[in-house]
Design a protein around this motif. Structure first.
Motif, PDB file in Angstrom:
ATOM      1  N   LYS A   1      18.041 -44.592  24.747  1.00 46.59           N
ATOM      2  CA  LYS A   1      18.680 -45.904  24.711  1.00 46.59           C
ATOM      3  C   LYS A   1      19.832 -46.002  25.704  1.00 46.59           C
ATOM      4  N   GLY A   2      20.064 -44.938  26.474  1.00 45.26           N
ATOM      5  CA  GLY A   2      21.080 -44.980  27.517  1.00 45.26           C
ATOM      6  C   GLY A   2      22.414 -44.370  27.148  1.00 45.26           C
ATOM      7  N   TRP A   3      22.526 -43.782  25.964  1.00 45.95           N
ATOM      8  CA  TRP A   3      23.789 -43.143  25.559  1.00 45.95           C
ATOM      9  C   TRP A   3      23.782 -41.692  26.013  1.00 45.95           C
ATOM     10  N   HIS A   4      24.877 -41.253  26.567  1.00 45.68           N
ATOM     11  CA  HIS A   4      25.030 -39.859  27.005  1.00 45.68           C
ATOM     12  C   HIS A   4      26.192 -39.257  26.227  1.00 45.68           C
ATOM     13  N   LEU A   5      25.846 -38.571  25.143  1.00 48.99           N
ATOM     14  CA  LEU A   5      26.846 -37.985  24.251  1.00 48.99           C
ATOM     15  C   LEU A   5      26.835 -36.476  24.383  1.00 48.99           C
ATOM     16  N   ASN A   6      27.917 -35.843  23.977  1.00 48.48           N
ATOM     17  CA  ASN A   6      28.005 -34.395  24.015  1.00 48.48           C
ATOM     18  C   ASN A   6      27.608 -33.833  22.665  1.00 48.48           C
ATOM     19  N   ALA A   7      26.592 -32.968  22.660  1.00 52.60           N
ATOM     20  CA  ALA A   7      26.180 -32.292  21.438  1.00 52.60           C
ATOM     21  C   ALA A   7      27.056 -31.057  21.240  1.00 52.60           C
ATOM     22  N   LEU A   8      27.489 -30.866  20.020  1.00 50.02           N
ATOM     23  CA  LEU A   8      28.294 -29.702  19.666  1.00 50.02           C
ATOM     24  C   LEU A   8      27.508 -28.853  18.671  1.00 50.02           C
ATOM     25  N   GLN A   9      27.911 -27.612  18.526  1.00 50.62           N
ATOM     26  CA  GLN A   9      27.260 -26.733  17.547  1.00 50.62           C
ATOM     27  C   GLN A   9      28.314 -26.016  16.729  1.00 50.62           C
ATOM     28  N   ARG A  10      27.884 -25.592  15.549  1.00 48.46           N
ATOM     29  CA  ARG A  10      28.725 -24.815  14.614  1.00 48.46           C
ATOM     30  C   ARG A  10      30.053 -25.490  14.312  1.00 48.46           C
ATOM     31  N   PRO A  11      30.038 -26.583  13.613  1.00 49.65           N
ATOM     32  CA  PRO A  11      28.905 -27.287  13.010  1.00 49.65           C
ATOM     33  C   PRO A  11      28.281 -28.257  14.004  1.00 49.65           C
ATOM     34  N   ALA A  12      27.037 -28.598  13.736  1.00 48.99           N
ATOM     35  CA  ALA A  12      26.333 -29.553  14.592  1.00 48.99           C
ATOM     36  C   ALA A  12      27.050 -30.895  14.538  1.00 48.99           C
ATOM     37  N   ALA A  13      27.301 -31.482  15.693  1.00 51.30           N
ATOM     38  CA  ALA A  13      28.046 -32.743  15.750  1.00 51.30           C
ATOM     39  C   ALA A  13      27.816 -33.406  17.098  1.00 51.30           C
ATOM     40  N   LEU A  14      28.262 -34.644  17.199  1.00 48.46           N
ATOM     41  CA  LEU A  14      28.291 -35.351  18.476  1.00 48.46           C
ATOM     42  C   LEU A  14      29.741 -35.623  18.828  1.00 48.46           C
ATOM     43  N   HIS A  15      30.079 -35.486  20.097  1.00 45.10           N
ATOM     44  CA  HIS A  15      31.439 -35.724  20.569  1.00 45.10           C
ATOM     45  C   HIS A  15      31.495 -37.103  21.203  1.00 45.10           C
ATOM     46  N   PHE A  16      32.449 -37.907  20.775  1.00 44.36           N
ATOM     47  CA  PHE A  16      32.638 -39.247  21.319  1.00 44.36           C
ATOM     48  C   PHE A  16      34.012 -39.320  21.973  1.00 44.36           C
ATOM     49  N   CYS A  17      34.094 -39.975  23.099  1.00 48.82           N
ATOM     50  CA  CYS A  17      35.365 -40.240  23.756  1.00 48.82           C
ATOM     51  C   CYS A  17      35.375 -41.705  24.153  1.00 48.82           C
TER      52      CYS A  17
ATOM     53  N   ALA B   1      19.384 -28.526  23.643  1.00 46.49           N
ATOM     54  CA  ALA B   1      20.267 -27.657  22.889  1.00 46.49           C
ATOM     55  C   ALA B   1      21.694 -27.789  23.394  1.00 46.49           C
ATOM     56  N   PRO B   2      22.679 -27.686  22.502  1.00 49.26           N
ATOM     57  CA  PRO B   2      24.075 -27.703  22.937  1.00 49.26           C
ATOM     58  C   PRO B   2      24.385 -26.493  23.812  1.00 49.26           C
ATOM     59  N   LEU B   3      25.252 -26.687  24.772  1.00 48.39           N
ATOM     60  CA  LEU B   3      25.599 -25.607  25.694  1.00 48.39           C
ATOM     61  C   LEU B   3      26.944 -24.976  25.392  1.00 48.39           C
ATOM     62  N   TYR B   4      27.751 -25.616  24.544  1.00 47.23           N
ATOM     63  CA  TYR B   4      29.068 -25.074  24.259  1.00 47.23           C
ATOM     64  C   TYR B   4      28.950 -23.668  23.687  1.00 47.23           C
ATOM     65  N   GLY B   5      29.762 -22.773  24.165  1.00 44.12           N
ATOM     66  CA  GLY B   5      29.762 -21.408  23.671  1.00 44.12           C
ATOM     67  C   GLY B   5      28.875 -20.486  24.471  1.00 44.12           C
ATOM     68  N   SER B   6      27.937 -21.005  25.222  1.00 41.32           N
ATOM     69  CA  SER B   6      27.016 -20.144  25.964  1.00 41.32           C
ATOM     70  C   SER B   6      27.704 -19.462  27.138  1.00 41.32           C
ATOM     71  N   ALA B   7      28.761 -20.066  27.655  1.00 36.63           N
ATOM     72  CA  ALA B   7      29.452 -19.459  28.794  1.00 36.63           C
ATOM     73  C   ALA B   7      30.149 -18.168  28.407  1.00 36.63           C
ATOM     74  N   GLY B   8      30.543 -18.043  27.163  1.00 42.08           N
ATOM     75  CA  GLY B   8      31.269 -16.855  26.726  1.00 42.08           C
ATOM     76  C   GLY B   8      30.424 -15.610  26.608  1.00 42.08           C
ATOM     77  N   VAL B   9      29.105 -15.750  26.644  1.00 45.76           N
ATOM     78  CA  VAL B   9      28.241 -14.585  26.480  1.00 45.76           C
ATOM     79  C   VAL B   9      27.665 -14.081  27.806  1.00 45.76           C
TER      80      VAL B   9
END
Length: 88
Positions: free
Chosen positions: A7-23, A59-67
């Motif tokens: 539908k044209g929305w570009h939101l940030n997916a978060l994990q642990r806990p699963a969530a969407l980030h809005f700004c 899949a959410p990407l947050y946290g993947s950089a740390g590994v």
């Protein structure tokens, strides 16, 4: 999330806990009612078929950089990802 992307929305997916980030900024005032309606519609679809939408999303990407031991690789990946997401 995939339904919202279509539908044209570009939101940030978060994990642990699963969530969407809005700004939001003042520029978003006019689109918030449409976003709320689309989120409600996506949640209704998810309630009907909890496993169906996840297979089409990303899949959410947050946290993947740390590994990763190679920070240069992370930078290259992020540039390629942004190019793919923001390409016209």
């Amino acid at each position: 999330m995939h339904v919202l992307l279509l539908k044209g929305w570009h939101l940030n997916a978060l994990q642990r806990p699963a969530a969407l980030h809005f700004c939001f900024t003042a520029q978003h005032v006019d689109v918030v009612p449409g976003l709320i309606a689309d989120v409600k519609a996506a949640l209704a679809l998810l309630a009907k078929d909890p496993g169906g939408l996840g297979a089409q999303g990303s899949a959410p990407l947050y946290g993947s950089a740390g590994v990763s031991p190679d920070w240069g690789l992370i930078g290259e990946f992020l540039v390629a990802y942004q190019d793919a997401v923001l390409a016209p």
